[in-house]
Scaffold this active site. Structure first.
Site, PDB file in Angstrom:
ATOM      1  N   ASP A 138       0.849  -1.191   0.000  1.00  7.84           N
ATOM      2  CA  ASP A 138       0.000   0.000   0.000  1.00  7.84           C
ATOM      3  C   ASP A 138       0.884   1.241   0.000  1.00  7.84           C
ATOM      4  OD1 ASP A 138       0.864  -0.746   2.537  1.00  7.84           O
ATOM      5  OD2 ASP A 138      -1.139  -0.870   3.399  1.00  7.84           O
ATOM      6  N   GLU A 166      -5.903   3.341   3.959  1.00 15.37           N
ATOM      7  CA  GLU A 166      -6.327   4.006   5.194  1.00 15.37           C
ATOM      8  C   GLU A 166      -7.722   4.619   5.107  1.00 15.37           C
ATOM      9  OE1 GLU A 166      -4.701   3.813   7.871  1.00 15.37           O
ATOM     10  OE2 GLU A 166      -2.579   3.539   7.401  1.00 15.37           O
TER      11      GLU A 166
END
Length: 363
Positions: free
Chosen positions: A63, A123
């Site tokens: 990520d 997130e």
């Protein structure tokens, strides 16, 4: 070392959510010239396809997004973007995958083809979901995916994980309860939103507490705002909380109970309830057979964790699409993830890349 240079360069340009122009440009530039096909299956994502002409294919994921946190590390390579910071180690994750790309590029043969997935928005909106929906894994015949997360509290340089439940399914709960305010001396003329909220809180948390101890779950509220003055019946209460569990049936049971309690207490008190529950992320569940075979074939000394954690991760969307394993990479005694002074010993990054490379070589 190039892997550390990558991590530090990425650390200086933290970008949130799907807004990753500098980060994606850096990743694309790092992949340029390697013997792979680079493309974007979903917004702000990058994939690198290494085709070794094999019959089977696997994937690795990193990520790329950062957090809206003002950095307080004092590092010479600290964030140059005010108010944003790589406080969750995603800069390290991306650096590990770029290093893996360079190692794959140096190989003439490999028993599997490899897809590297650089994803946004872990997130926030769960960038993994859009990548799964793109059909990229079906298009490239990917049969398993692997991921790592830097993890404080796990011994530095150790790979840790567990079979079955690793991370929780979650959702955010927001409740607005509206009654009618009046002077407390004439409380009979009002409808007490605070009293209704207390009933709701007690009922739903009691419902979760009543489940057997061996069922891991969490249902609680961290925010509770009500009323305007000590002598005024509250006309409005706002609550925010979270529901977390590992089994879908337990999660759904508790979610239904929350909705039911809101309706019942609205009838009992005369208040109106405006309840919202986010979709959240599914639970991260590591398939036992894949876990055992990966540990055995790779020869990795994996620290098996005794319990899962209640934190969420959108790697779970990949596991809903194809088999996948998620691991923690220990960084030892460091500040917590999402802390404004989070920092770690960068030597652990080569451990993560070594682990990924061994999986690719022995899958």
């Amino acid at each position: 070392m190039q892997i550390i240079q990558d991590r530090r360069a990425l650390h200086q340009i933290p970008e949130p959510d799907l807004r990753l122009p500098k980060t994606t440009a850096y990743v694309r530039n790092a992949l340029a010239g390697l013997r792979c096909t680079v493309f974007s299956p979903a917004e702000s994502s990058i994939c690198a396809w290494f085709d070794f002409g094999a019959d089977r294919s696997i994937a690795f994921r990193a990520d790329m997004d950062a957090l809206a946190i003002a950095e307080k590390t004092g590092l010479p390579f600290a964030s140059t973007h005010p108010g944003y910071m790589h406080a969750c180690g995603h800069d390290g994750h991306t650096a590990m995958l770029l290093e893996l790309a360079r190692r794959l590029n140096a190989k003439e043969t490999l028993g599997v083809n490899v897809l590297l997935v650089f994803q946004p928005a872990e997130e926030t909106v769960g960038g993994a979901h859009a990548i799964c929906q793109s059909g990229v894994f079906q298009q490239y015949g990917v049969e398993a995916i692997f991921g790592l997360h830097l993890w404080p509290g796990v011994p530095k340089g150790r790979i840790a994980g567990r079979k079955n439940e690793l991370m929780a399914r979650t959702c955010e709960i927001r409740v607005d309860i509206t009654g009618r305010s009046c002077h407390i001396a004439k409380a009979e003329n009002g409808i007490d939103a605070l009293k209704a909220a207390v009933k709701f809180y007690t009922r739903v948390t009691g419902m979760a507490d009543a489940l057997p101890e061996n069922i891991r779950r969490l249902l609680n509220f961290g925010r509770f705002d009500s009323g305007t003055a000590l002598n005024i019946v509250s006309g409005h209460t706002h609550m925010e909380g979270t529901l977390r569990a590992f089994q879908d049936e337990i999660f759904d049971q508790l979610a239904d109970g929350i909705r039911c309690a809101a309706g019942q207490i609205a009838e009992e008190t005369g208040c109106t309830f405006d309840l919202s529950m986010s979709e959240g992320y599914p639970a991260v569940i590591n398939p036992p057979e894949l876990f055992e075979s990966t540990a055995r074939k790779s020869g990795a000394d994996i620290l098996e964790l005794p319990q899962p954690c209640m934190i969420a991760e959108d790697f779970s969307w990949y596991q809903r699409t194809i088999p996948g394993l998620f691991f923690f990479l220990g960084v030892g005694d460091t500040p917590a993830l999402h802390a404004n002074n989070f920092q770690f010993d960068e030597s652990v990054l080569t451990v993560g890349t070594d682990f990924f490379q061994k999986i690719a070589e022995t899958y």
